[in-house]
Design a protein around this motif. Structure first.
Motif, mmCIF file in Angstrom:
data_model
loop_
_atom_site.group_PDB
_atom_site.id
_atom_site.type_symbol
_atom_site.label_atom_id
_atom_site.label_comp_id
_atom_site.label_asym_id
_atom_site.label_seq_id
_atom_site.Cartn_x
_atom_site.Cartn_y
_atom_site.Cartn_z
ATOM 1 N N LEU A 151 0.820 -1.201 0.000
ATOM 2 C CA LEU A 151 0.000 0.000 0.000
ATOM 3 C C LEU A 151 0.861 1.262 0.000
ATOM 4 C CD1 LEU A 151 -2.834 1.256 0.225
ATOM 5 C CD2 LEU A 151 -2.611 1.088 2.714
ATOM 6 N N ALA A 152 1.909 1.279 0.818
ATOM 7 C CA ALA A 152 2.772 2.455 0.901
ATOM 8 C C ALA A 152 3.602 2.622 -0.363
ATOM 9 C CB ALA A 152 3.690 2.338 2.118
ATOM 10 N N LEU A 153 3.996 1.541 -0.978
ATOM 11 C CA LEU A 153 4.851 1.618 -2.162
ATOM 12 C C LEU A 153 4.135 2.275 -3.331
ATOM 13 C CD1 LEU A 153 7.672 0.861 -3.119
ATOM 14 C CD2 LEU A 153 6.737 -1.314 -3.915
ATOM 15 N N VAL A 154 2.920 1.853 -3.588
ATOM 16 C CA VAL A 154 2.177 2.437 -4.710
ATOM 17 C C VAL A 154 1.817 3.890 -4.423
ATOM 18 C CG1 VAL A 154 -0.093 1.689 -3.886
ATOM 19 C CG2 VAL A 154 0.278 2.041 -6.328
ATOM 20 N N GLN A 155 1.572 4.231 -3.181
ATOM 21 C CA GLN A 155 1.281 5.622 -2.844
ATOM 22 C C GLN A 155 2.507 6.512 -3.037
ATOM 23 O OE1 GLN A 155 -0.286 5.493 1.131
ATOM 24 N NE2 GLN A 155 -2.388 5.267 0.435
ATOM 25 N N LEU A 156 3.687 6.012 -2.687
ATOM 26 C CA LEU A 156 4.905 6.788 -2.866
ATOM 27 C C LEU A 156 5.152 7.073 -4.345
ATOM 28 C CD1 LEU A 156 7.451 8.046 -1.618
ATOM 29 C CD2 LEU A 156 8.562 5.803 -1.859
ATOM 30 N N VAL A 157 5.021 6.048 -5.175
ATOM 31 C CA VAL A 157 5.211 6.243 -6.617
ATOM 32 C C VAL A 157 4.145 7.178 -7.171
ATOM 33 C CG1 VAL A 157 5.244 5.078 -8.853
ATOM 34 C CG2 VAL A 157 6.318 3.994 -6.878
ATOM 35 N N GLY A 158 2.908 7.006 -6.740
ATOM 36 C CA GLY A 158 1.819 7.810 -7.264
ATOM 37 C C GLY A 158 1.907 9.276 -6.892
ATOM 38 N N VAL A 159 2.347 9.583 -5.682
ATOM 39 C CA VAL A 159 2.462 10.984 -5.257
ATOM 40 C C VAL A 159 3.510 11.706 -6.098
ATOM 41 C CG1 VAL A 159 3.255 12.456 -3.379
ATOM 42 C CG2 VAL A 159 1.604 10.668 -2.928
ATOM 43 N N ILE A 160 4.629 11.049 -6.346
ATOM 44 C CA ILE A 160 5.677 11.675 -7.154
ATOM 45 C C ILE A 160 5.194 11.898 -8.586
ATOM 46 C CG2 ILE A 160 7.993 11.360 -8.096
ATOM 47 C CD1 ILE A 160 8.672 9.758 -5.583
ATOM 48 N N VAL A 161 4.561 10.890 -9.161
ATOM 49 C CA VAL A 161 4.059 11.012 -10.534
ATOM 50 C C VAL A 161 2.938 12.046 -10.606
ATOM 51 C CG1 VAL A 161 2.936 9.779 -12.417
ATOM 52 C CG2 VAL A 161 4.733 8.667 -11.111
ATOM 53 N N GLY A 162 2.043 12.059 -9.614
ATOM 54 C CA GLY A 162 0.934 13.006 -9.622
ATOM 55 C C GLY A 162 1.386 14.448 -9.493
ATOM 56 N N THR A 163 2.408 14.693 -8.694
ATOM 57 C CA THR A 163 2.930 16.053 -8.566
ATOM 58 C C THR A 163 3.530 16.528 -9.880
ATOM 59 O OG1 THR A 163 3.406 15.644 -6.226
ATOM 60 C CG2 THR A 163 4.499 17.521 -7.260
ATOM 61 N N TYR A 164 4.282 15.663 -10.530
ATOM 62 C CA TYR A 164 4.860 16.032 -11.823
ATOM 63 C C TYR A 164 3.781 16.336 -12.857
ATOM 64 C CZ TYR A 164 6.835 15.320 -16.466
ATOM 65 O OH TYR A 164 7.155 15.463 -17.795
ATOM 66 N N SER A 165 2.786 15.478 -12.954
ATOM 67 C CA SER A 165 1.769 15.633 -14.002
ATOM 68 C C SER A 165 0.906 16.870 -13.783
ATOM 69 C CB SER A 165 0.886 14.391 -14.065
ATOM 70 O OG SER A 165 0.173 14.223 -12.851
ATOM 71 N N SER A 166 0.587 17.199 -12.530
ATOM 72 C CA SER A 166 -0.263 18.363 -12.281
ATOM 73 C C SER A 166 0.420 19.670 -12.645
ATOM 74 C CB SER A 166 -0.679 18.392 -10.803
ATOM 75 O OG SER A 166 0.463 18.545 -9.967
ATOM 76 N N ILE A 167 1.747 19.716 -12.601
ATOM 77 C CA ILE A 167 2.484 20.935 -12.911
ATOM 78 C C ILE A 167 2.931 20.974 -14.365
ATOM 79 C CG2 ILE A 167 4.575 22.271 -12.385
ATOM 80 C CD1 ILE A 167 4.393 21.235 -9.531
ATOM 81 N N PHE A 168 3.541 19.899 -14.834
ATOM 82 C CA PHE A 168 4.192 19.914 -16.135
ATOM 83 C C PHE A 168 3.383 19.261 -17.253
ATOM 84 C CE2 PHE A 168 7.579 19.928 -12.919
ATOM 85 C CZ PHE A 168 8.238 21.092 -13.278
ATOM 86 N N PHE A 169 2.197 18.754 -16.948
ATOM 87 C CA PHE A 169 1.410 18.116 -18.011
ATOM 88 C C PHE A 169 -0.007 18.667 -18.091
ATOM 89 C CE2 PHE A 169 -1.320 14.724 -19.678
ATOM 90 C CZ PHE A 169 -0.699 14.500 -20.904
ATOM 91 N N ALA A 170 -0.695 18.788 -16.963
ATOM 92 C CA ALA A 170 -2.107 19.160 -16.987
ATOM 93 C C ALA A 170 -2.316 20.569 -17.515
ATOM 94 C CB ALA A 170 -2.697 19.011 -15.582
ATOM 95 N N THR A 171 -1.655 21.563 -16.904
ATOM 96 C CA THR A 171 -1.860 22.953 -17.314
ATOM 97 C C THR A 171 -1.314 23.244 -18.710
ATOM 98 O OG1 THR A 171 -1.764 23.606 -14.979
ATOM 99 C CG2 THR A 171 -1.549 25.346 -16.622
ATOM 100 N N PRO A 172 -0.108 22.770 -19.092
ATOM 101 C CA PRO A 172 0.302 22.965 -20.490
ATOM 102 C C PRO A 172 -0.677 22.364 -21.489
ATOM 103 C CG PRO A 172 2.196 22.384 -19.165
ATOM 104 C CD PRO A 172 1.000 22.236 -18.274
ATOM 105 N N LEU A 173 -1.253 21.209 -21.187
ATOM 106 C CA LEU A 173 -2.247 20.620 -22.088
ATOM 107 C C LEU A 173 -3.496 21.484 -22.159
ATOM 108 C CD1 LEU A 173 -3.138 18.302 -23.896
ATOM 109 C CD2 LEU A 173 -3.921 17.092 -21.847
ATOM 110 N N LEU A 174 -3.908 22.040 -21.029
ATOM 111 C CA LEU A 174 -5.068 22.940 -21.021
ATOM 112 C C LEU A 174 -4.815 24.156 -21.906
ATOM 113 C CD1 LEU A 174 -7.766 24.029 -19.891
ATOM 114 C CD2 LEU A 174 -6.453 24.947 -17.969
ATOM 115 N N VAL A 175 -3.627 24.748 -21.815
ATOM 116 C CA VAL A 175 -3.310 25.917 -22.636
ATOM 117 C C VAL A 175 -3.311 25.549 -24.116
ATOM 118 C CG1 VAL A 175 -1.519 27.616 -23.160
ATOM 119 C CG2 VAL A 175 -2.023 27.028 -20.786
ATOM 120 N N THR A 176 -2.771 24.398 -24.442
ATOM 121 C CA THR A 176 -2.762 23.967 -25.842
ATOM 122 C C THR A 176 -4.176 23.813 -26.393
ATOM 123 O OG1 THR A 176 -0.648 22.826 -25.515
ATOM 124 C CG2 THR A 176 -1.965 22.167 -27.416
ATOM 125 N N LEU A 177 -5.067 23.266 -25.590
ATOM 126 C CA LEU A 177 -6.447 23.099 -26.043
ATOM 127 C C LEU A 177 -7.150 24.448 -26.163
ATOM 128 C CD1 LEU A 177 -7.521 19.984 -23.916
ATOM 129 C CD2 LEU A 177 -6.882 20.039 -26.330
#
Length: 425
Positions: free
Chosen positions: A310-336
């Protein structure tokens, strides 16, 4: 000091002073000062092609790993038999040797779980019948003499459990159903709360987090268990929460953006990312600390494998989620959003306003001609005034035939007018 100007927009609203020239002359602050103040110094949206490339490479590697290597599913998904016993004086190589000698076949996995007196050895293999399970327990007891709660050797210290393939299939179906329900509810909420482009960007971000987290499990070889699925749903919720925080700031900054020409939509979105940088980082750190504590307690103290998964998947997910919310979600919104006519028109207005006045006047059509007699009269007056003052008449001053001659302007005394006779009588 840089000159500040203020403009009145088409809607009648007064824009804020243009501080672009003063920002250039302002002193450059350090990295952490810019990070905490959130002044828009970090260019994220403007470099979105770079982040798209990095994200695309990550997704491609993860998909390739899932296709080529697959996953290491736990016993709850594949079915089989799990045998556990205390790890005192036991090595994994010796356990594998005893297993092969007792049953005449190789075991699938032998792992050490926990640390200290609570450490255990877990043997996982394909489904064993009752006779094979009894034979294996006897061989393990004869080889290692595990001790029970009273400190004496006991066969009760060796436990076994069996999971059928049907049970594993039911868990898989329920996990997939829970994932689909979560995605539908999340998409519905975002579509109602925000506009459609934000909903599309948020769903694409969740898909990115799901693929990358699963790809990391495939690359590293982490075992997939029901606890992994629960943790995956948890980190998807965290990723959605972090994305909504950034989108909320983007919505606040871009409200009524078409009525001002100070920043483009992309620049307003980039400013929103900078303003939520520290919030995202602090949220991630606060989430990671208890996860690390949970891993320490689960692995080194209690030896509970479920908590570790349970802790392992949460650790990986938090790191990936932080990256995507900053460097993927908003740039994609601007492109659209930049594909819409409203944003394109506004961007052209902002860029046109920033051009120097001389350049705008140079590019303007030079077909302007005097449309009244005033301009012509001014040109004539200026031409006459610029003529040399000589004693002869110019060509334009010749008398017209039939016209009354013009007499020189003199006084009765013969002196030019305007001069008084200063001679005393």
């Amino acid at each position: 000091m840089a000159k500040r100007t203020s403009d009145v927009t088409e809607s009648g609203a007064v824009e804020a002073p243009d501080l672009e020239s003063s920002a250039v002359d302002a002193p450059k602050h350090g990295f952490f000062v810019r990070l905490y103040t959130g002044t828009g110094a970090f260019e994220v949206v403007g470099r979105r092609k770079l982040w798209y490339t990095i994200s695309g490479v990550i997704v491609a590697v993860c998909i390739a790993s899932m296709v080529l290597r697959g996953f290491t599913f736990g016993i709850d998904f594949e079915g089989g038999t799990k045998v556990s016993m205390p790890a005192a004086g036991v090595t994994t190589e010796r356990v594998e040797e005893v297993f092969s000698q007792a049953l005449g076949k190789d075991t699938e996995t032998v792992v050490m779980v926990g640390n200290g007196p609570s450490a255990t050895v877990q043997i996982r293999s394909e489904a064993l019948n009752n006779d094979e399970t009894t034979k294996l327990r006897d061989a393990l007891f004869d080889a290692f003499q595990p001790k029970g709660l009273d400190g004496q050797p006991s066969k009760q210290a060796i436990s076994d459990s069996a999971v059928s393939e049907t049970w594993g299939g039911q868990i898989t179906n329920k996990a997939l159903l829970a994932l689909v329900v979560f995605l539908v509810l999340a998409a519905t909420y975002i579509a109602v709360r925000y506009e459609r482009y934000m909903a599309i960007s948020a769903m694409a971000t969740l898909f990115f987090d799901l693929v990358v987290t699963a790809g990391v499990y495939s690359l590293v070889g982490f075992e997939v268990t029901p606890a992994t699925v629960i943790g995956l749903l948890t980190i998807l919720g965290f990723s959605l929460y972090d994305t909504v925080i950034v989108f909320d700031k983007v919505e606040e900054n871009t409200h009524g953006f078409q009525h001002t020409t100070r920043r483009t939509f992309a620049e307003q979105a980039n400013l929103a990312i900078n303003q939520t940088f520290m919030r995202s980082i602090n949220t991630s750190l606060i989430s990671v600390l208890p996860i690390l504590s949970l891993m320490v307690v689960a692995v080194w103290l209690l030896g509970v494998g479920t908590l570790k998964d349970l802790a392992l998947v949460q650790l990986v997910g938090v790191i990936v989620g932080t990256y995507s919310s900053i460097f993927f979600a908003t740039p994609l919104l601007v492109t659209l959003r930049e594909r819409t006519e409203l944003v394109r028109t506004h961007t052209r207005r902002v860029l046109s306003r920033r051009k120097p006045t001389a350049e705008r006047s140079r590019r303007a059509p030079e077909t302007t001609a005097p449309d009244d007699d005033t301009d012509a009269e001014q040109e004539t007056v200026s031409a006459v005034s610029s003529a040399p003052a000589t004693g002869k008449h110019a060509v334009a001053d010749k008398p017209v035939p039939g016209a009354r001659p013009i007499r020189p302007t003199t006084s009765r005394t013969g002196r030019p007018a305007g001069k008084r006779n200063t001679r005393r009588r």
